[in-house]
Design a protein around this motif. Structure first.
Motif, short mmCIF file in Angstrom:
data_model
loop_
_atom_site.label_atom_id
_atom_site.label_comp_id
_atom_site.label_asym_id
_atom_site.label_seq_id
_atom_site.Cartn_x
_atom_site.Cartn_y
_atom_site.Cartn_z
N CYS A 142 0.81 -1.43 -0.05
CA CYS A 142 -0.10 -0.07 0.02
C CYS A 142 0.67 1.62 0.06
N ILE A 143 1.78 1.62 0.64
CA ILE A 143 2.67 2.31 0.91
C ILE A 143 3.51 2.79 -0.98
N GLY A 144 3.97 1.45 -1.49
CA GLY A 144 4.68 1.83 -3.04
C GLY A 144 2.72 2.35 -3.36
N LEU A 145 1.60 1.58 -3.56
CA LEU A 145 0.58 1.64 -4.45
C LEU A 145 0.53 3.52 -4.08
N ILE A 146 0.33 4.06 -2.85
CA ILE A 146 -0.18 5.16 -2.75
C ILE A 146 1.41 6.72 -3.38
N THR A 147 2.35 6.26 -2.65
CA THR A 147 3.17 6.54 -3.81
C THR A 147 3.45 6.93 -4.77
N GLY A 148 3.09 5.82 -5.35
CA GLY A 148 2.48 6.09 -6.89
C GLY A 148 1.76 6.68 -7.96
N LEU A 149 0.69 6.08 -6.99
CA LEU A 149 -0.38 6.82 -7.10
C LEU A 149 0.39 8.72 -7.19
N VAL A 150 0.50 9.51 -6.07
CA VAL A 150 0.35 10.54 -6.40
C VAL A 150 1.91 11.19 -7.28
N ALA A 151 2.56 10.44 -7.49
CA ALA A 151 4.16 10.97 -7.95
C ALA A 151 3.65 11.04 -9.45
N HIS A 152 3.43 9.52 -10.11
CA HIS A 152 3.01 9.43 -11.33
C HIS A 152 1.55 9.32 -11.48
N LYS A 153 0.96 9.45 -10.51
CA LYS A 153 -0.60 9.78 -11.76
C LYS A 153 -1.52 11.10 -11.61
N LEU A 154 -1.09 11.64 -9.98
CA LEU A 154 -0.71 12.91 -10.00
C LEU A 154 0.22 14.14 -10.55
N GLY A 155 1.15 13.73 -10.25
CA GLY A 155 1.98 14.97 -10.58
C GLY A 155 2.75 14.53 -11.68
N LYS A 156 2.27 13.77 -12.57
CA LYS A 156 3.89 12.98 -13.79
C LYS A 156 4.96 13.36 -13.08
N ILE A 157 5.81 13.00 -12.73
CA ILE A 157 6.96 12.91 -12.05
C ILE A 157 7.90 12.94 -12.98
N ASN A 158 7.97 12.36 -13.87
CA ASN A 158 8.85 11.21 -14.94
C ASN A 158 9.04 12.68 -15.97
N ARG A 159 7.57 13.23 -16.68
CA ARG A 159 7.57 14.02 -17.01
C ARG A 159 8.00 15.91 -16.92
N GLN A 160 8.20 15.54 -15.53
CA GLN A 160 8.28 16.87 -15.49
C GLN A 160 10.52 17.55 -15.67
N THR A 161 10.13 18.96 -16.03
CA THR A 161 11.92 18.92 -16.21
C THR A 161 12.27 19.99 -15.05
N ASP A 162 10.57 20.67 -14.22
CA ASP A 162 11.74 21.86 -13.31
C ASP A 162 12.27 20.97 -12.12
N LYS A 163 13.44 20.98 -11.37
CA LYS A 163 13.51 20.81 -10.11
C LYS A 163 12.90 21.08 -8.59
N LYS A 164 12.44 22.02 -8.98
CA LYS A 164 11.44 22.58 -8.06
C LYS A 164 10.04 21.87 -7.51
N LYS A 165 9.54 21.39 -8.45
CA LYS A 165 8.53 20.37 -8.83
C LYS A 165 8.28 18.86 -9.25
N ILE A 166 10.20 18.57 -9.88
CA ILE A 166 10.26 17.57 -9.14
C ILE A 166 10.71 17.02 -7.57
N PHE A 167 11.25 18.14 -7.29
CA PHE A 167 11.25 17.93 -5.91
C PHE A 167 9.73 17.57 -5.17
N GLY A 168 9.14 18.82 -5.56
CA GLY A 168 8.27 19.16 -4.49
C GLY A 168 7.02 17.55 -4.58
N TRP A 169 6.76 17.16 -6.06
CA TRP A 169 6.08 15.77 -5.60
C TRP A 169 6.91 15.08 -5.43
N ALA A 170 7.86 14.54 -5.17
CA ALA A 170 8.74 13.08 -5.01
C ALA A 170 8.37 13.74 -3.02
#
Length: 255
Positions: A91-119
């Protein structure tokens, strides 16, 4: 290529499972509690969060769940808690992945502040869940399933240790992720569009396309997406230096 990608993903899950097992088992401070129970300060959850940030929630959560469950399985104190550990770490992994990849689209982010914020937000979300449900589920698990009256005595200790683990794991997982992210992205290990990509799973360059288009075997073995582009070029082709050897364009000397 599907089978190769599947093997590649399984290997990554195994790698993170082994890492979570080692970190949890050998880098923990165990605290003995009344009734023969125990709790511990460890960084196993940091590996679960890191795996979810890199591989995605399902794969990262599964890797952490497997690794830490194996750690419990070989510990006489924790062996009865294996089912609880597996479910909660997943569940920890699922919730972390949901926020990072589904909501934050973290792998598409290029701004370092946004990457840090979503991580950071993803790590906090996953570990906050664990702070609430690990002591709570552990309490009722021991009380109802294992029949341990000492559950009430250990609840406060479990809340304290889980909170400390959450803070440490958040700091470590986010810091390591930010350090590793550029290298992992370059290697093609980062989760993209719901699947982990292989380092060899990439589009050919323009130079590679031209080389492949001149190959006598290119019409038969080329990637379907390149057929139309190469038909016109192949009409004036000459003996070539390269050939395509799979449905993804790779380059070996022609025979």
């Amino acid at each position: 290529m599907k089978s190769n990608n599947r093997v590649y993903r399984i290997a990554l899950v195994g790698l993170f499972a082994a890492l979570s097992y080692v970190v949890f088992t050998f880098l923990q401070i165990k605290i003995t509690l009344p009734g023969g129970d125990a709790t511990s300060i460890h960084l196993g959850n940091a590996v679960v969060v890191l795996g979810a940030l890199i591989l995605g929630g399902p794969l990262g959560g599964l890797a952490g769940a497997i690794g830490m469950s194996i750690g419990d399985l070989f510990d006489p104190v924790y062996i009865t808690l294996v089912p609880k550990t597996f479910v909660l770490k997943l569940c920890i992994g699922l919730i972390t992945g949901l926020v990072a990849h589904k909501l934050g689209k973290i792998n598409r982010q290029t701004d370092k502040k946004k990457i840090f914020g979503w991580a950071l937000a993803a790590a906090i979300a996953g570990l906050l869940f664990n702070c609430v449900f690990d002591p709570l589920v552990g309490y009722y698990y021991k009380l109802w399933i294992l029949g341990k009256p000492a559950a009430e005595l250990t609840l406060a200790w479990n809340i304290a240790s889980t909170s400390i683990n959450a803070v440490l794991s958040t700091v470590v997982s986010v810091a390591v992720y930010l350090v590793l992210r550029p290298a992992l992205a370059k290697a093609g290990i980062m989760k993209k569009s719901g699947a982990t990509s292989s380092p060899h799973d990439k589009n050919p360059t323009a130079q590679e396309k031209r080389a492949a288009a001149r190959c006598p075997l290119f019409k038969v073995l080329q990637h379907p997406s390149q057929k139309k582009e190469s038909n016109a070029k192949n009409q004036k082709s000459t003996p070539q230096e390269f050939c395509c050897v799979s449905n993804k364009i790779k380059w070996n000397p022609c025979f």
